[in-house]
Design an enzyme around this catalytic site. Sequence first.
Site, PDB file in Angstrom:
ATOM      1  N   GLU A 150       3.854 -40.620-124.147  1.00  0.00           N
ATOM      2  CA  GLU A 150       4.925 -40.323-125.109  1.00  0.00           C
ATOM      3  C   GLU A 150       5.538 -41.632-125.616  1.00  0.00           C
ATOM      4  O   GLU A 150       5.829 -41.785-126.798  1.00  0.00           O
ATOM      5  CB  GLU A 150       6.027 -39.462-124.469  1.00  0.00           C
ATOM      6  CG  GLU A 150       5.614 -38.046-124.140  1.00  0.00           C
ATOM      7  CD  GLU A 150       5.512 -37.150-125.380  1.00  0.00           C
ATOM      8  OE1 GLU A 150       4.913 -37.571-126.377  1.00  0.00           O
ATOM      9  OE2 GLU A 150       6.009 -36.009-125.322  1.00  0.00           O
ATOM     10  N   THR A 175       8.772 -37.817-134.442  1.00  0.00           N
ATOM     11  CA  THR A 175       9.792 -37.865-133.381  1.00  0.00           C
ATOM     12  C   THR A 175      10.503 -39.213-133.408  1.00  0.00           C
ATOM     13  O   THR A 175      11.721 -39.285-133.243  1.00  0.00           O
ATOM     14  CB  THR A 175       9.124 -37.625-132.009  1.00  0.00           C
ATOM     15  OG1 THR A 175       8.555 -36.313-132.027  1.00  0.00           O
ATOM     16  CG2 THR A 175      10.115 -37.719-130.874  1.00  0.00           C
TER      17      THR A 175
HETATM   18  N1  HSE Z   1      13.629 -34.765-126.603  1.00  0.00           N
HETATM   19  C1  HSE Z   1      12.727 -35.230-127.614  1.00  0.00           C
HETATM   20  C2  HSE Z   1      13.501 -35.440-128.894  1.00  0.00           C
HETATM   21  C3  HSE Z   1      11.648 -34.211-127.821  1.00  0.00           C
HETATM   22  O1  HSE Z   1      14.250 -34.545-129.253  1.00  0.00           O
HETATM   23  O2  HSE Z   1      13.383 -36.498-129.502  1.00  0.00           O
HETATM   24  C4  HSE Z   1      10.660 -34.555-128.889  1.00  0.00           C
HETATM   25  O3  HSE Z   1       9.747 -33.487-129.028  1.00  0.00           O
END
Ligand code: HSE
Length: 312
Positions: free
Chosen positions: A131, A184
């Site tokens: 990630e 993201t």
């Molecule tokens: N918690 C992360 C965000 C998840 O909201 O950036 C991304 O899928």
Amino acid sequence: MKEEVHVFAPATVANVACGFDILGFALEQPGDEIIMRRTRQCGVVIRKIFGDNGKLSCEAGLNVAGIAASHFLNNVQPGYGVEIELQKGMPIGSGLGSSAASATASLFAANILFDKPLNIMALLPLAMECEKAVCGTAHADNVGPALLGGFTLIRSYEPLDVVAIKTPDDLLCTVIHPHIEVSTEDARKILRKQIALKDAITQWGNVAGLIAGLMKSDYELIGRSLRDVIAEPVRSLLIPRFKEIQTAVLACGALGCSISGSGPSIFALTNDQNIAEEVGRIAQGEFQSAGLRSEVFISGINQNGPVLIEEE
Ligand code: HSE
């Protein structure tokens, strides 16, 4: 040792309204599939990618499935390499944990291929590294539930402390994916870095309420707690007709409705199949009136995480 494995890893809904970076759950569908083969040649080769509309790179170092496999091989040093066929089952940049599904599928496949040298919890930090490679932050609220299944709380990042939360059996999730992409990384950059104490109090009340509601199967409490005063007010600006959709979806009886992960998908929870379907129709209609095509996924909560499909 096996020559080839075929696995499935699920899409996930991260944040779940109030739990930015600390809550997520896995869906039964959609998900990614990987066929992974052991090779004499060390390293990772991506042979084919299906279902990505040509968006993903077949270069192992530029593809999260390849990055995950490399992390695994570097960690375990099995003395072999792998080749990968990736079948994307979900849209990319949609807020459904696309990178987490591919990373999870790859790590899970490699672990089975090499006779499970690592346990599932040991795969989690490797998935988090993926990630980080893809969006700049090692958040675990997609890869946690993708690997473990169910509804997952990241109680702490340092040290990593992950807690599985029991959920009612009849919970259904509708996800509506409008055909726009939000990365993201970008959706994280626009968030405020500081929050008011008043907002923090509201948010942690809702997080605690959501967990208590899930554990007690108290649908009213789940519904009252599915609120986000931190990320949603900012990120919803990137999603056309978000407010209209949320208002209409709640009026039709859904327990709660918010952004799935970093968006642009929207999710709603309910324990009623008719409402789950109606939510999809409402949201699709709203997106259509904004000139946007969309797709709907209706799924129960996936309690298993990744699974082996077949072996040879
Ligand atoms: N918690 C992360 C965000 C998840 O909201 O950036 C991304 O899928």
